[in-house]
Each structure stands twice: as C-alpha cells, then as structure tokens.
Design a protein around this motif. Sequence first.
Motif, PDB file in Angstrom:
ATOM      1  N   TRP A  41       0.844  -1.193   0.000  1.00 23.30           N
ATOM      2  CA  TRP A  41       0.000   0.000   0.000  1.00 23.30           C
ATOM      3  C   TRP A  41       0.876   1.238   0.000  1.00 23.30           C
ATOM      4  CZ3 TRP A  41       1.121   2.578   4.505  1.00 23.30           C
ATOM      5  CH2 TRP A  41       1.526   1.811   5.608  1.00 23.30           C
ATOM      6  N   GLY A  42       0.264   2.355  -0.363  1.00 19.81           N
ATOM      7  CA  GLY A  42       0.938   3.647  -0.325  1.00 19.81           C
ATOM      8  C   GLY A  42       0.419   4.453   0.851  1.00 19.81           C
ATOM      9  N   ALA A  43       0.992   5.633   1.044  1.00 18.95           N
ATOM     10  CA  ALA A  43       0.545   6.542   2.104  1.00 18.95           C
ATOM     11  C   ALA A  43       0.219   7.893   1.476  1.00 18.95           C
ATOM     12  CB  ALA A  43       1.622   6.697   3.176  1.00 18.95           C
ATOM     13  N   LEU A  44      -0.949   8.425   1.813  1.00 18.10           N
ATOM     14  CA  LEU A  44      -1.396   9.723   1.311  1.00 18.10           C
ATOM     15  C   LEU A  44      -1.805  10.602   2.473  1.00 18.10           C
ATOM     16  CD1 LEU A  44      -4.715   9.832   1.648  1.00 18.10           C
ATOM     17  CD2 LEU A  44      -4.664   8.491  -0.423  1.00 18.10           C
ATOM     18  N   ARG A  45      -1.943  11.884   2.190  1.00 19.72           N
ATOM     19  CA  ARG A  45      -2.415  12.845   3.190  1.00 19.72           C
ATOM     20  C   ARG A  45      -3.784  13.335   2.740  1.00 19.72           C
ATOM     21  NH1 ARG A  45      -1.367  18.749   4.389  1.00 19.72           N
ATOM     22  NH2 ARG A  45      -1.504  18.908   6.648  1.00 19.72           N
ATOM     23  N   LEU A  46      -4.776  13.104   3.582  1.00 19.75           N
ATOM     24  CA  LEU A  46      -6.149  13.502   3.316  1.00 19.75           C
ATOM     25  C   LEU A  46      -6.496  14.686   4.203  1.00 19.75           C
ATOM     26  CD1 LEU A  46      -9.021  12.710   2.085  1.00 19.75           C
ATOM     27  CD2 LEU A  46      -9.388  11.601   4.281  1.00 19.75           C
ATOM     28  N   THR A  47      -7.069  15.727   3.590  1.00 19.46           N
ATOM     29  CA  THR A  47      -7.537  16.883   4.358  1.00 19.46           C
ATOM     30  C   THR A  47      -9.029  17.030   4.112  1.00 19.46           C
ATOM     31  OG1 THR A  47      -5.385  17.958   4.168  1.00 19.46           O
ATOM     32  CG2 THR A  47      -7.247  19.349   4.791  1.00 19.46           C
ATOM     33  N   ALA A  48      -9.785  16.930   5.192  1.00 21.10           N
ATOM     34  CA  ALA A  48     -11.246  17.035   5.132  1.00 21.10           C
ATOM     35  C   ALA A  48     -11.700  18.071   6.149  1.00 21.10           C
ATOM     36  CB  ALA A  48     -11.884  15.674   5.441  1.00 21.10           C
ATOM     37  N   SER A  49     -12.940  18.514   6.025  1.00 22.68           N
ATOM     38  CA  SER A  49     -13.508  19.472   6.986  1.00 22.68           C
ATOM     39  C   SER A  49     -14.018  18.725   8.209  1.00 22.68           C
ATOM     40  CB  SER A  49     -14.674  20.224   6.350  1.00 22.68           C
ATOM     41  OG  SER A  49     -14.218  21.013   5.288  1.00 22.68           O
ATOM     42  N   GLY A  50     -13.696  19.247   9.379  1.00 20.95           N
ATOM     43  CA  GLY A  50     -14.223  18.676  10.613  1.00 20.95           C
ATOM     44  C   GLY A  50     -15.742  18.792  10.621  1.00 20.95           C
ATOM     45  N   ARG A  51     -16.414  17.730  10.986  1.00 20.25           N
ATOM     46  CA  ARG A  51     -17.881  17.724  10.927  1.00 20.25           C
ATOM     47  C   ARG A  51     -18.518  18.669  11.936  1.00 20.25           C
ATOM     48  NH1 ARG A  51     -16.142  13.570  13.657  1.00 20.25           N
ATOM     49  NH2 ARG A  51     -17.236  12.744  15.461  1.00 20.25           N
ATOM     50  N   ARG A  52     -17.820  18.970  13.011  1.00 18.79           N
ATOM     51  CA  ARG A  52     -18.353  19.899  14.016  1.00 18.79           C
ATOM     52  C   ARG A  52     -17.756  21.288  13.868  1.00 18.79           C
ATOM     53  NH1 ARG A  52     -17.679  15.363  18.354  1.00 18.79           N
ATOM     54  NH2 ARG A  52     -19.649  14.265  18.075  1.00 18.79           N
ATOM     55  N   SER A  53     -16.443  21.353  13.672  1.00 19.17           N
ATOM     56  CA  SER A  53     -15.754  22.652  13.640  1.00 19.17           C
ATOM     57  C   SER A  53     -15.757  23.289  12.259  1.00 19.17           C
ATOM     58  CB  SER A  53     -14.301  22.479  14.101  1.00 19.17           C
ATOM     59  OG  SER A  53     -13.569  21.744  13.126  1.00 19.17           O
ATOM     60  N   GLY A  54     -15.798  22.456  11.219  1.00 17.69           N
ATOM     61  CA  GLY A  54     -15.675  22.978   9.861  1.00 17.69           C
ATOM     62  C   GLY A  54     -14.236  23.312   9.489  1.00 17.69           C
ATOM     63  N   ALA A  62      -3.169   4.805   4.713  1.00 17.90           N
ATOM     64  CA  ALA A  62      -2.756   3.800   3.731  1.00 17.90           C
ATOM     65  C   ALA A  62      -3.797   3.777   2.615  1.00 17.90           C
ATOM     66  CB  ALA A  62      -2.662   2.432   4.391  1.00 17.90           C
ATOM     67  N   TYR A  63      -3.344   3.581   1.380  1.00 18.30           N
ATOM     68  CA  TYR A  63      -4.284   3.547   0.265  1.00 18.30           C
ATOM     69  C   TYR A  63      -3.795   2.630  -0.846  1.00 18.30           C
ATOM     70  CZ  TYR A  63      -1.368   6.432  -2.848  1.00 18.30           C
ATOM     71  OH  TYR A  63      -0.363   6.893  -3.660  1.00 18.30           O
ATOM     72  N   LEU A  64      -4.716   2.267  -1.706  1.00 16.80           N
ATOM     73  CA  LEU A  64      -4.436   1.570  -2.958  1.00 16.80           C
ATOM     74  C   LEU A  64      -5.099   2.355  -4.075  1.00 16.80           C
ATOM     75  CD1 LEU A  64      -5.039  -2.173  -1.950  1.00 16.80           C
ATOM     76  CD2 LEU A  64      -2.847  -1.008  -2.230  1.00 16.80           C
ATOM     77  N   GLU A  65      -4.628   2.148  -5.288  1.00 14.23           N
ATOM     78  CA  GLU A  65      -5.206   2.821  -6.450  1.00 14.23           C
ATOM     79  C   GLU A  65      -6.105   1.861  -7.214  1.00 14.23           C
ATOM     80  OE1 GLU A  65      -1.752   6.037  -7.541  1.00 14.23           O
ATOM     81  OE2 GLU A  65      -1.501   3.998  -8.302  1.00 14.23           O
TER      82      GLU A  65
END
Length: 150
Positions: A41-54, A62-65
């Motif tokens: 597997w590879g490693a990526l950086r995911l940035t998402a909005s916090g569901r409470r704070s925004g 870990a990810y696969l393509e």
Amino acid sequence: MAKAASVPARWIVRSAWRIHRAIHRCSGGRLGLWRPRPGRWGALRLTASGRRSGKPRSVILAYLEDGPNLHMLAMNGWGAGEPVWWLNLQAQPDATVQLSGRAPRPVRARAAVGDERTELWQRWREVDAKLDAYAALRPAATAIVVLEPR
C-alpha cells in the motif's frame, strides 16, 4: 478460517500515527508519503472538513489505487468505532488528497458497496494476508472508502 490476530496497545498505535505525521510535517512534506507498489500500500495525506468545527483536519492514510480512484480502509487502528476522518467525510464528502510528489487534488468520498466492496476487499487481502483476522476484531464491518476525482 482466519487465524486470530492481535494489534499493539492503543497508545502504541496512536503514538505511531503522531510520529508519522510529525515526520511528514518536519520534513516539509518530503517524507512520509509514498506511492503503492505491487503487493504494498501507499501513504497519502487527506484533508477534510471537521464535521463539528468545519476546520481543515489532515490525516495520513494507507491507500491503494483503482484507476483514477483511491481507496482506503476505515479501520480506526482495528479498534471499535469509526475513525474520525471517515465520520468527517460522511458529513462532508468533498476533501483534498496529497500524494507523494504530486500537487494536492480535490476528491469526493463515498463508501464502496456490493460487488465493488468485495473486489476492493480482495485487493486489500492481497496486500495483507491477516486482513480478515484484523477485521474480526472490530464489532462492525470495516468500510472501504473510495476517493473519486472531482
């Protein structure tokens, strides 16, 4: 039948995550992310909005393509409960992903279901022979999260 699995203590898992993020941050993003290779597997950086704070919340996963899509297991270190990043994506599926050596790109998250989930689970089994034993440690099925380009 899958052989029984054990995972390190929760504090060890959480410490490893913190150290990994610190390496990525302290290296200015040069270390800590890598592309998947056959059987790995590879490693990526995911940035998402916090569901409470925004506010933006980043994690390294870990990810696969799968063609243009990326997929990961919402496993929470094989502990009970859903990982916070997956809860955030369920509330707001639009996010940004950073892959090794590439500019950040926008993605939309969704859970794999049906035949797609079965196929992707099999791909993860090829990477980790103990996958089913680890998954059995969780009280609920482990979601496979698909990130599609937007």
